[in-house]
Design an enzyme around this catalytic site. Structure first.
Site, PDB file in Angstrom:
ATOM      1  N   ASP A 454       1.440  -1.165   0.477  1.00 60.79           N
ATOM      2  CA  ASP A 454      -0.075   0.057   0.285  1.00 60.79           C
ATOM      3  C   ASP A 454       0.458   1.339   0.140  1.00 60.79           C
ATOM      4  OD1 ASP A 454      -2.746   1.686   0.378  1.00 60.79           O
ATOM      5  OD2 ASP A 454      -2.449   0.743   2.403  1.00 60.79           O
ATOM      6  N   GLU A 457       2.284   5.060  -4.109  1.00 60.18           N
ATOM      7  CA  GLU A 457       2.715   6.206  -5.365  1.00 60.18           C
ATOM      8  C   GLU A 457       3.329   7.240  -5.718  1.00 60.18           C
ATOM      9  OE1 GLU A 457      -0.764   4.131  -4.501  1.00 60.18           O
ATOM     10  OE2 GLU A 457      -0.426   5.704  -2.771  1.00 60.18           O
ATOM     11  N   ASP A 552      -9.220   3.699  -1.405  1.00 59.79           N
ATOM     12  CA  ASP A 552      -9.866   4.301  -0.748  1.00 59.79           C
ATOM     13  C   ASP A 552     -11.769   4.680  -0.909  1.00 59.79           C
ATOM     14  OD1 ASP A 552      -7.861   3.310   0.876  1.00 59.79           O
ATOM     15  OD2 ASP A 552      -7.129   5.624   1.282  1.00 59.79           O
TER      16      ASP A 552
END
Length: 889
Positions: A454, A457, A552
């Site tokens: 996670d 990015e 999300d």
């Protein structure tokens, strides 16, 4: 293929004239391009299957505020295969950043052996590259420079650039015209969109960012500059020119960009790299994804267990909480395959650690062992940021091996959940070894079955300052976060430096891809089994290494609807294992919303309930209405597991998405082009969920054919040309239908996939109007690293059904064993065959006689017209060919 017919040539000429008018009236004023701008062709050459050209700047260039124009460009066009065209434009005099070969291996022009022809004079105004075996034709136009890509069989123009190319150091711009009345575009992600089909006057920004998926129309976690275009029939072309034909376009570029779609045109505005286009001929949508994934890499096979149901929450307080959730699912008789834990399990949020109080190592190990004994699995999250902590072993080893991202002469210092962090540089070859070692050490303590990566990015809780204006804040600001925020917003600085001097400016969108690759390799080396990796951030080709969830989202009805659009888009990008957080991640769900969401989410390829800390708990057993929906929908999912896993094999070998838009099976039906409230699993299982509160019915579209409800075999929808039908949708039921013409291999529902795999098979034969049907079954152990590889043990069986030659309403089902090296296939048996759409005998007392391999057996059970006809009491080994005839007695 020959030349297109005269009517088609007329239509194409009219289209070309229309597009030229659109250039003048719409595109040129909108983009600000001037007639005297762009480039001109000064020389053309051909070597083998490659056409090369040199371009020179025409005039002084445009938009000086974006920097000076590169004066000399090099263009190469190659027909690399009979279905793929490669067009590359770059600086003729200086090397530029390109996606590295080890990220996506590509052929060099000297490797191209496809026989081609080039036409034109020595100093041409145009030059054409084509091949007898290819449906793609490349045409180079000289002064001003532009190029077109067309379909040779119909003359349809697929890509038609304006003569206004801009090529600067940190700004590239190219526009193609589109037939707005015929083109339907899909892709260009990752974004949460209100519709699956792209809408005109929209901008698609590609710059990976930690932005919640509940925000529509913003750049999210992944960058995929690929689109698929399905064309309806050309006007004036007799209804045949390109009707239902699809093609794909990839701009292989990892830099930030805006792609502006105006309906009649598409404009790329890129802040670096090169213009590296690939065109895929199709013409069927499945052909396009096959050709696309042949280039970028086939999707990784997922382990069989990963197709079970998963449960997670950010906010599980301790081990007792996890144990209570597992027990709650068992008591409610709802299948639970995988238990997950978010960052709660970590010691102060540090990777590869366990909270010694709430998740102590010894009890946690025993908990995981119990899951494994029960046929269940355990997955945890890890983030890329490594806490700067002199007492933390992972940090110490990372410093010793010098694996962290650099900035301003030292390791870049960011901030995420554990506080101050350094970020591993996955372009550094030492980092993969470091990462694998840390994963292996952690698994010695806790033998997790998969890893969830996670925040990659890369997410950063602070905004770095501007160190290099050209990199951190370039002349053209892409529409980052929808408000043109600087590139550095909530991520690492674009001026950061990776191994080999590569700037984050160029490699930013690759980070999640590179981490997924390293994580998959680490798990494979440590376990020897097929890895399961789930990554938030992705790039072109990420499907080779990872599954993906849509991020999300929020517990809203809108997010429920949007999840279908994102799922279908991610499937186009070569990542078939995808799903959204069931019942919503952020905010408080409601009982009704959660009930309807599991009815949809049970048919996501990746099916996981996940929620945020501080929100209402939403495990599926907490509300009885939700539990009923879960038992019913997941019960069907588990029965369909052999079919879904066979789709995974198809995805791995051809790139075909598991969840697909309707037009993938019905490309000539233009009514399917805009449908995004329903989807298909494979070719013929149609899911039509409830997507609004209070609804007790669903307005569903059924393409031509017969469709049978998988919950009520007597409920049949028949359509000669496609129609909309209002379906009842009781509170605990989702509408799922199978199209006539499909054979589905099924097993019994169970609480785990391991138990379901041990049950007897049956075949569901849904007959088309002509009495035919087909399907296949892939089997292996579900965890070997290879899927259908030359060294693997696997079985592939194809089933066909045809109307009996003698007539009388009977049919013949045959199996053909294509490959059989999976030992248990001869012990696994088909216990019954169920026919849908088999015409009932007249009079009904006659019944049917059943012959297996030429020997008559007991009669089948009958049913009224449209209902199921069952052939029970069989014991047909899956790995042995058979013939089953059902004839009127």
């Amino acid at each position: 293929m020959g030349s297109p017919p005269p009517s088609t040539r007329t239509a194409v000429a009219a289209q070309t004239l229309l597009l030229f008018v659109l250039y003048l009236l719409v595109v040129v004023p909108w983009t600000g391009a001037a007639a005297q701008g762009g480039y001109r062709v000064v020389s053309v050459a051909r070597a083998g299957g490659t056409l090369s050209a040199r371009l020179e700047l025409a005039g002084d260039g445009e938009n000086p505020e974006l920097g000076p124009d590169v004066r000399r460009l090099s263009l190469t066009a190659s027909l690399e295969t009979d279905s793929r065209l490669h067009v590359r434009i770059t600086d003729a005099d200086h090397p530029r950043w390109e996606v590295p070969q080890d990220v996506i291996p590509r052929k060099s022009p000297r490797d191209i052996i496809l026989g081609t022809t080039a036409s034109g004079a020595a100093s041409p105004r145009s030059r054409v590259l084509s091949a007898a075996t290819s449906d793609l034709t490349f045409t180079l136009h000289g002064s001003p420079f532009r190029f077109t890509v067309s379909r040779r069989s119909t003359g349809d123009i697929l890509f038609d650039t304006l003569p206004s190319l801009a090529f600067k150091d940190r700004y590239l711009e190219l526009t193609t015209a589109l037939p707005s009345d015929r083109a339907s575009l899909y892709g260009l992600g990752e974004h949460t969109k209100r519709t699956f089909r792209l809408q005109r006057n929209d901008t698609f920004t590609l710059w990976n960012a930690d932005i919640a998926a509940s925000n529509v129309d913003l750049n999210l976690y992944g960058s995929h500059p690929f689109y698929l275009d399905v064309r309806s029939a050309a006007p004036g072309g007799g209804g045949v020119a390109g009707a239902g034909a699809a093609h794909g376009v990839l701009l292989l570029n990892s830099n930030g960009m805006d792609v502006e779609y105006g309906g009649s045109f598409l404009t790329y505005k890129v802040i670096g790299g090169v213009l590296d286009f690939y065109f895929f001929a199709g013409p069927a949508p499945l052909d396009v994804v096959d050709q696309y994934t042949q280039l970028i890499g086939r999707p990784a096979p997922m382990p069989y267990w990963s197709f079970g149901f998963h449960q997670c929450r950010y906010g599980y307080k301790n081990l007792a909480d996890l144990e209570g959730v597992v027990a709650g699912y068992a008591k409610a008789r709802i299948p639970l395959e995988v238990m997950w834990t978010d960052i709660d399990y970590m010691d102060a949020f540090k990777d590869f650690t366990l909270d010694p109080v709430n998740f102590p190592p010894g009890p946690m190990r025993r908990f995981v062992d119990r899951l494994h004994r029960n046929g269940q699995k355990y997955v945890v999250i890890i983030d890329p940021g490594i806490n700067v902590n002199e007492t933390y072993g992972t940090f110490i080893r990372g410093m010793q091996q010098d694996v962290f991202l650099k900035w301003n002469g030292t390791n870049y210092l960011g901030k995420v959940w554990p506080g101050l962090v350094y970020f591993p540089d996955f372009l550094n070859p030492r980092t993969s070894k470091f990462w694998a070692h840390e994963i292996s050490l952690f698994r010695r303590t806790l033998p997790v079955d998969g890893l969830w990566i996670d925040m990659n990015e890369i997410s950063n809780f602070v905004d770095p300052p501007t160190l290099n204006a050209q990199l951190d804040d370039p002349p053209y600001r892409i529409n980052n976060s929808g408000v043109r925020r600087p590139l550095n917003n909530k991520t690492v600085p674009a001026s950061a430096v990776h191994y080999g001097g590569v700037r984050e400016y160029d490699a930013h969108n690759l980070y999640g891809f590179l981490e997924a690759r390293a994580t998959r390799a680490a798990l494979l080396a440590d376990t020897g089994r097929r890895p399961f990796v789930l990554s938030r951030s992705t790039f072109v080709g990420s499907g080779r290494y990872t599954a993906h969830w849509t991020g999300d989202n929020a517990a809203t009805w809108e997010d429920l609807r949007y999840s279908i659009n994102t799922m279908l888009s991610i499937g186009l990008f070569g990542i078939p294992m995808v799903g959204a957080d069931i019942c919503g991640f952020g905010g408080n769900t409601t009982e009704e919303l959660c009930s309807r969401w599991i009815q949809l989410g049970a048919f996501y390829p990746f099916s996981r309930d996940h929620s945020a800390i501080g929100t209402v708990r939403r495990e599926l057993y907490l509300w009885e209405t939700v539990a009923r929906s879960a038992r019913k929908a997941l019960g069907l999912r588990y029965r369909l597991l052999p079919y879904i896993y066979t789709l995974m094999h198809e995805a791995h070998t051809t790139g075909a998405p598991i969840a697909r838009p309707l037009f993938f099976s019905y490309p000539k039906d233009a009514n399917t082009y805009g449908i995004d409230r329903q989807f298909l699993l494979g070719r013929g299982v149609l899911v039509s969920p409830v997507l609004e509160p209070g609804a007790t019915a669903v307005d569903a579209y059924f393409p031509a054919g017969r469709w049978f409800s998988l919950f009520d075999y007597s409920a049949v929808v028949a359509s000669a040309s496609g129609k909309r039908v209002t379906l009842p949708a009781p509170a605990d039921t989702v509408n799922v239908h199978v199209a006539g013409g499909n054979i589905l291999p099924l097993q019994q529902a169970a609480m785990t996939t391991a138990r379901a795999r041990q049950s007897v098979f049956h075949l569901l034969v849904a007959l088309s109007e002509d009495g035919s049907a087909a399907g296949e079954l892939f089997l292996d152990d579900g965890e070997s690293p290879e899927m259908a590889g030359p060294r693997g043990k696997w079985t592939l069986v194809r089933f066909t059904c045809k109307k009996a030659a003698h007539g009388g309403g009977g049919v013949t089902v045959r199996s053909r064993v294509v490959h059989d090296s999976y030992g248990p296939s001869r012990k696994l048996v088909i216990g019954k065959v169920v026919f849908l759409g088999l015409r009932s005998p007249v009079p009904p007392q006659r019944g049917f006689a059943v012959h297996v391999n030429g020997v008559r057996t007991a009669n089948s059970a009958g049913g009224r017209s449209g209902a199921a006809h069952v052939v029970p009491g069989l014991s047909l080994p899956v790995g042995k060919e058979f013939e089953l005839k059902v004839v009127m007695s």
